[in-house]
Design an enzyme around this catalytic site. Sequence first.
Site, mmCIF file in Angstrom:
data_model
loop_
_atom_site.group_PDB
_atom_site.id
_atom_site.type_symbol
_atom_site.label_atom_id
_atom_site.label_comp_id
_atom_site.label_asym_id
_atom_site.label_seq_id
_atom_site.Cartn_x
_atom_site.Cartn_y
_atom_site.Cartn_z
ATOM 1 N N SER A 41 39.703 47.008 47.443
ATOM 2 C CA SER A 41 40.036 45.749 48.120
ATOM 3 C C SER A 41 41.247 46.024 49.012
ATOM 4 O O SER A 41 42.347 45.542 48.784
ATOM 5 C CB SER A 41 40.363 44.667 47.089
ATOM 6 O OG SER A 41 41.462 45.042 46.293
ATOM 7 N N GLU A 165 41.684 40.555 39.103
ATOM 8 C CA GLU A 165 42.371 41.185 37.966
ATOM 9 C C GLU A 165 42.997 40.146 37.039
ATOM 10 O O GLU A 165 43.673 39.231 37.502
ATOM 11 C CB GLU A 165 43.463 42.133 38.478
ATOM 12 C CG GLU A 165 42.889 43.242 39.334
ATOM 13 C CD GLU A 165 43.949 44.080 40.031
ATOM 14 O OE1 GLU A 165 45.080 44.163 39.530
ATOM 15 O OE2 GLU A 165 43.631 44.649 41.097
ATOM 16 N N ASP A 243 45.728 38.960 39.573
ATOM 17 C CA ASP A 243 45.681 39.369 40.978
ATOM 18 C C ASP A 243 44.372 38.808 41.519
ATOM 19 O O ASP A 243 43.289 39.265 41.138
ATOM 20 C CB ASP A 243 45.709 40.897 41.134
ATOM 21 C CG ASP A 243 45.514 41.320 42.600
ATOM 22 O OD1 ASP A 243 45.500 40.424 43.469
ATOM 23 O OD2 ASP A 243 45.376 42.528 42.854
ATOM 24 N N SER A 363 52.365 49.918 41.906
ATOM 25 C CA SER A 363 50.943 49.791 41.592
ATOM 26 C C SER A 363 50.123 51.044 41.894
ATOM 27 O O SER A 363 50.382 51.755 42.864
ATOM 28 C CB SER A 363 50.375 48.619 42.401
ATOM 29 O OG SER A 363 48.974 48.536 42.267
ATOM 30 N N ARG A 365 45.982 52.409 42.579
ATOM 31 C CA ARG A 365 44.850 51.871 43.326
ATOM 32 C C ARG A 365 43.648 51.849 42.378
ATOM 33 O O ARG A 365 43.652 52.504 41.336
ATOM 34 C CB ARG A 365 44.507 52.740 44.548
ATOM 35 C CG ARG A 365 45.575 52.878 45.586
ATOM 36 C CD ARG A 365 46.140 51.582 46.123
ATOM 37 N NE ARG A 365 45.197 50.624 46.642
ATOM 38 C CZ ARG A 365 45.146 50.209 47.908
ATOM 39 N NH1 ARG A 365 45.989 50.711 48.793
ATOM 40 N NH2 ARG A 365 44.280 49.283 48.298
ATOM 41 N N SER A 366 42.607 51.142 42.781
ATOM 42 C CA SER A 366 41.430 51.116 41.895
ATOM 43 C C SER A 366 40.760 52.496 41.832
ATOM 44 O O SER A 366 40.181 52.856 40.814
ATOM 45 C CB SER A 366 40.446 50.038 42.339
ATOM 46 O OG SER A 366 40.196 50.117 43.722
#
Length: 425
Positions: A41, A165, A243, A363, A365-366
Site C-alpha cells: 500500500s 492493520e 492503520d 516501521s 514494510r509489508s
Amino acid sequence: MVKIVSVHARQVLDSRGNPTVEAELSTSRGHFSAIVPSGASTGAHEAMELRDGAKEYAGKGVLKAVENVNSIISPKVSGRDFFSLDELDSFLNSLDGTANKSALGANAILPVSMAFCRALASHESMRLFEYIGRVSGTKDFVLPVPFLNVLNGGKHAGRENDIQEHMLVPSGFASFSEALRAGTETYHVLKGILRKKYGGEAALLGDEGGFCPKSASLDDRLEMMGKAVSEAGYSGEVHIALDCASSEFFKDGNYNIDGKEYTPMELVDFYAALVERFGLVSIEDGFAEDDWSGWRLFNSRMGKKIEIVGDDLLVTSVSRMKAAIERKACNALLLKVNQIGTVTESVEAARLAFRSQWRVMVSHRSGESEDSFISDLVVGLAAGQSKFGAPARSERTAKYNQLLRIEEALAETGKAKFAGKGPSA
Ligand code: 2PG
Ligand code: MG
C-alpha cells in the site's frame, strides 16, 4: 574517515517472494550488507522503487536497480574516503540528481546507505544502534513500545475497501521483553478465539503475520481483540491501534469501507465512535494522502486524545512533514527508510518530528527480509514506538529478536529503558 573498497549488489527475494536488492559494501574492516524492504500500500509521494517491468518475475525484477549499484554507484564510490554517512548519502543523492530518486532508484541507493552505516559503526567499534544514536544526537536510548499487527486486512490480505492493520499495543509494562511477551501471548489467545468462532481457516496468516478472518467485520475484529486482551489477563496494559491505509479506499472525495460510503466529516465521527468503544490509542492514515482537509478535521477533533499517525501523508519526507506541521494535520510520523531512500534523510525526518513535539514510530514494510536494521534504528533514534508486524514469521521476528538482543546489551549497563508507561499506567 572510512574508505569504501567496493560495493556489489545482487537480486534476492523478500518475504512475499518478490525480488529486492541486497548491497554488500567492503572496507578494510570487512563486508557489510543490507536488504531493502518493499511496500504494497505504497504512498504516491514515496521515493521511487525501480522495477524492471520485464517478463521475469512478472515485471517485478530489480536487475536495473542492481545494475545501477554495480555500474554507476560502485565505480564512483570504490576507493574513495567518506568522512560521514551524511557525506556518502549526499553524494548518492547528487549522483541520482532527481527529487524522488527516480534515476538510480531508491532501492539502489538505500541498501548502500544502510550498509555504509553498518561499516561506519564497525570502524568505530560501536553497535549499530549506538552509532545511529551518535549520528542523530540521542542522549538516552529507549526500547520501543511494539505495535503488533495481529489482524491483517486490506491489500495485505487480498481485500478491498477494508481497514488494513489492527494492532495490539502492549505499553503498560516495565520492559520491552515483558511487553513483547504480553503481546505475543495475546496473539495466541486471539488465534484460539478466531478458530472457535470461524474455524481453522480464520487463523491463516497475511503478509505481516497477522490472522485474516475472512468474514469478520471491523466491529467483530475489534471485539475479538478486546476479548483476547482480557482473556490473556492484560486489560489496561495492552491497547488497540489501527492503520486504516485509507488512500486505498478513497474515491471522488469519499471513503468506502465495507461497501458503506463516508464523507470526510462522517469518517471523523466513525473513527471517534471506534475510539470511544474500543479505547483505540492510535490511528494511522485515517485519511487519504492528499485529503489535507480531512486530516485537519480529524486532528483538530481527536489530536489531543489519541495519536494520529501520518504514513502515506508524510512519506518520511521533511518537506511533506513541514506542510503537515503548518496545517496541523497529524501528531506523529511513521518512519519508513525506503519511503525516502537514505538513512541520513530518515534521521532528519525523525529529528524534525521530535522538534515539533510529534511522536515517531519506526516501521517495516509489508514486504520484508531478514535484515533487522530498523530495530537498531528505532533504539538509536530513541523513537519510542515500533511497527514491525505480528510476532510471527521470521522476517518480523528477526526485528523483535534483535530488539531483545539490544535490550540485553543495554541492560548490562543498566540503561535498558522502555518507552511504555509501566504497569500502573
Ligand atoms: C503501512 C505498511 C507497513 P506497506 O501501510 O504502514 O505496515 O504497509 O508496506 O504495504 O505500505
Ligand atoms: Mg500505513
